[in-house]
Design an enzyme around this catalytic site. Structure first.
Site, short mmCIF file in Angstrom:
data_model
loop_
_atom_site.label_atom_id
_atom_site.label_comp_id
_atom_site.label_asym_id
_atom_site.label_seq_id
_atom_site.Cartn_x
_atom_site.Cartn_y
_atom_site.Cartn_z
N ASP A 1 0.54 -1.36 -0.07
CA ASP A 1 -0.02 -0.09 -0.37
C ASP A 1 1.44 1.95 -0.53
OD1 ASP A 1 -1.64 2.05 0.20
OD2 ASP A 1 -2.26 1.45 2.28
N LYS B 1 1.84 8.22 0.18
CA LYS B 1 2.12 8.20 1.56
C LYS B 1 3.98 8.83 2.12
CE LYS B 1 -0.41 3.53 3.28
NZ LYS B 1 -1.18 4.06 4.32
N ASP C 1 -6.08 6.26 -0.87
CA ASP C 1 -5.28 5.55 0.24
C ASP C 1 -6.62 5.03 1.44
OD1 ASP C 1 -3.13 4.58 1.89
OD2 ASP C 1 -2.58 6.80 3.16
N ARG D 1 -10.99 -0.23 1.71
CA ARG D 1 -12.96 -0.40 2.01
C ARG D 1 -13.12 -0.65 0.34
NH1 ARG D 1 -13.13 5.63 4.61
NH2 ARG D 1 -10.98 4.13 5.73
N1 BES Z 1 -3.69 0.44 5.40
C1 BES Z 1 -3.37 1.66 5.99
C2 BES Z 1 -3.85 1.66 7.20
C3 BES Z 1 -2.51 1.51 8.16
C4 BES Z 1 -1.70 2.57 8.44
C5 BES Z 1 -2.84 -0.20 8.77
C6 BES Z 1 -1.18 2.24 9.44
C7 BES Z 1 -1.80 0.13 9.77
C8 BES Z 1 -0.68 1.06 9.72
C9 BES Z 1 -4.91 2.16 4.93
O1 BES Z 1 -5.02 1.70 3.70
C10 BES Z 1 -5.30 3.01 4.99
O2 BES Z 1 -4.27 4.02 4.02
N2 BES Z 1 -6.01 3.87 5.94
C11 BES Z 1 -6.12 5.25 6.45
C12 BES Z 1 -7.19 5.71 5.95
C13 BES Z 1 -7.29 7.86 5.49
C14 BES Z 1 -7.10 7.22 4.13
C15 BES Z 1 -8.95 7.87 6.05
C16 BES Z 1 -5.16 6.05 6.86
O3 BES Z 1 -5.32 5.54 8.06
O4 BES Z 1 -4.96 6.76 7.13
ZN ZN Z 2 -4.21 -0.29 3.26
MN MN Z 3 -4.01 2.97 2.67
#
Ligand code: BES
Ligand code: ZN
Ligand code: MN
Length: 478
Positions: free
Chosen positions: A256, A263, A333, A337
């Site tokens: 990811d 990121k 990101d 979902r």
């Molecule tokens: N895989 C990540 C969530 C994640 C982040 C898991 C850090 C473990 C450690 C997910 O895909 C993500 O990036 N989520 C975002 C959502 C946001 C953009 C609403 C997040 O949590 O920052």
């Molecule tokens: Zn993710």
């Molecule tokens: Mn993500």
């Protein structure tokens, strides 16, 4: 690793390493020459959960090394696991390839459960990811753990082995880097499982997903040079193939980057663990097969890579999910979902008894619960209670957060049916609320394992989170 049981008296067991409760070790003094050797070696030993004393045994004794572990006074399952972790570390330090262990006595708690907690904690400590480091590969691989008991614990040992196999499988997948563990690799591993066991593997490639209208999933996988895969494993253990299955759906983002909503570079390497939900559901299914549980279980892994590219989704793009719902992608990101919602719609068509999805879904869940518990989200109180209990019993704990419909307000947008992010507050909950709109009418729960799926720092590596709670849940349903 292989697991066995024995009822041979402790003093007669031939083993490179024997682990017994401190009180039992002291009592062994009577039976082992020279008399007084053990008593003297144990005179400073502490009888507390988590304490161990390691002793080289005298020549002629059946065991070469003895680990006397403290037990303490009140022994709960939690303490049994703490003891198991300490014993596992001690066995690892002995650098042996086999060991025999005598579980601590647990007043009140049922013996099979305590024995499982003890042995699985030990086995989990003995795991080592060997694929990429010469130093680790050259260390002897631990082969066999024997549990000593005067009772018939053959079923208990079979469950220990089943769980350990499933958890190890999940950790191996989790630890592989993104250049090796691709969507196609996950598929090949699922196929390998289906060839070795009585389970069926099938999958959908991108053109098949296109034909099914899975525009949300494809909006993620499209950005990568690697094709996305919706992987399915069916285990029909219930006797009646028509009996409704329990479906486990896992987020399998093999890396990811965040996509166009890129990121920041800090710790981005850890986003190779973003497929740990998929690993957990495949591992749990494997454990269920190994344990021959009388249930129908289906595991679905939504496998894709989230990359920025000329084909990647842009913030503001609107896509149509398999359910017909239009989604405005405000942040690329929030991709988990998007792959999960189509996987859930697909699961729904299979008329499941229950669907549980597992995902490293949100950083917000890490903020809320840290690494001690996974987030549990479900509108179904009975399912919540069953999962909370399974979490307690397995030590793979979950904690419930609300998925009230009120939170869907945050996902409203003037430009589509739903937005894929819900603003700054309650990020773990709005993610669950997003998923909930695709599970209408189903018995459904979501586990956010973002904080529990891997450890960072010196002990960096996948934990197998999810396999414990899910396997325990399946056992209770069987
Ligand atoms: N895989 C990540 C969530 C994640 C982040 C898991 C850090 C473990 C450690 C997910 O895909 C993500 O990036 N989520 C975002 C959502 C946001 C953009 C609403 C997040 O949590 O920052
Ligand atoms: Zn993710
Ligand atoms: Mn993500």
């Amino acid at each position: 690793m292989q697991f066995d049981s024995t009822d041979t008296p402790l003093a007669e067991i031939q083993t490179p390493c024997l682990a017994v409760p401190l009180a039992v070790a002291s009592a062994l003094d009577e039976q082992i020459a020279p008399r007084g050797y053990l008593r003297s070696a144990l005179r400073h030993a502490k009888d507390e959960a988590g304490e161990v004393t390691c002793i080289a045994m005298p020549e002629g004794a059946g065991a070469e090394q003895l680990i006397a572990f403290g037990v303490g006074e009140v022994v709960t399952l939690k303490e049994v696991r703490k003891i198991g972790v300490a014993v596992g570390k001690a066995i690892k330090a002995c650098e042996v390839t086999s060991a025999t262990v005598a579980p601590p006595e647990v007043a009140g708690a049922d013996l099979p459960r305590a024995t499982r907690a003890f042995a699985t904690s030990i086995a989990s400590e003995l795991y080592r990811f060997r694929a990429h480091k010469k130093e680790d590969r050259e260390k002897p691989e631990f082969e066999s753990l024997t549990v000593q008991s005067n009772e018939d614990i053959s079923r208990t040992v079979a469950l220990i082995e089943a769980f350990s196999v499933g958890q190890t499988f999940a950790r191996e997948l989790g630890n592989l880097p993104g250049n090796e563990c691709t969507p196609d690799y996950l598929l090949s591993e699922a196929k390998r499982l289906s060839e070795a066991h009585d389970i069926q593997c099938s999958h959908m490639d991108e053109s098949q997903m296109q034909a099914r209208g899975m525009g949300a999933f494809l909006s993620v996988s499209r950005g990568s040079a690697r094709e996305g895969r919706l992987i399915r494993l069916d285990y029909l253990g219930a006797g009646d193939p028509a009996s409704p299955p329990i479906i486990l759906v896992g987020k399998g983002i093999t890396f990811d980057t965040g996509g166009i909503s890129l990121k920041k570079p800090e710790a981005m390497d850890e986003m190779k663990f973003d497929m740990c939900g998929a690993a957990a559901v495949l591992g749990t299914l494997l454990a269920a097969v190994e344990a021959k549980l009388p249930l129908n279980v289906i595991a679905i892994a939504a496998a894709a890579e989230n990359m920025p590219s000329g084909k990647a989704s842009r913030p503001g793009d609107v896509v149509t999910a398999m359910s017909g719902t239009t989604i405005e992608i405000l942040n690329t990101d929030a991709e988990g979902r998007l792959v999960l919602c189509d996987a859930l719609s697909y699961a729904r068509e299979l008329r499941p008894r229950t669907v549980i999805d597992v995902a490293t879904l949100t950083g917000a869940c890490v903020v809320a619960l840290g690494e001690r518990a996974s987030g549990l989200f479900t509108p179904d109180d009975a399912l919540a209670d069953a999962l909370l209990e399974a979490g307690e019993f397995s030590g793979d704990r979950v904690w419930r957060l609300p998925v009230w419909e009120d939170y869907r307000e945050q996902l409203k947008t003037p430009l589509a049916d739903i937005a894929n992010v819900g603003g700054s507050g309650a990020g773990a909950i709005t993610a669950a609320a997003f998923l909930s709109t695709f599970t209408e009418g189903m018995s459904w729960a979501h586990l956010d394992i973002a904080g529990t799926a891997w450890k960072t720092g010196k002990e960096k590596g996948a934990t197998g989170a999810g396999v414990g709670v899910l396997f325990e849940y399946l056992l209770a349903q069987a």
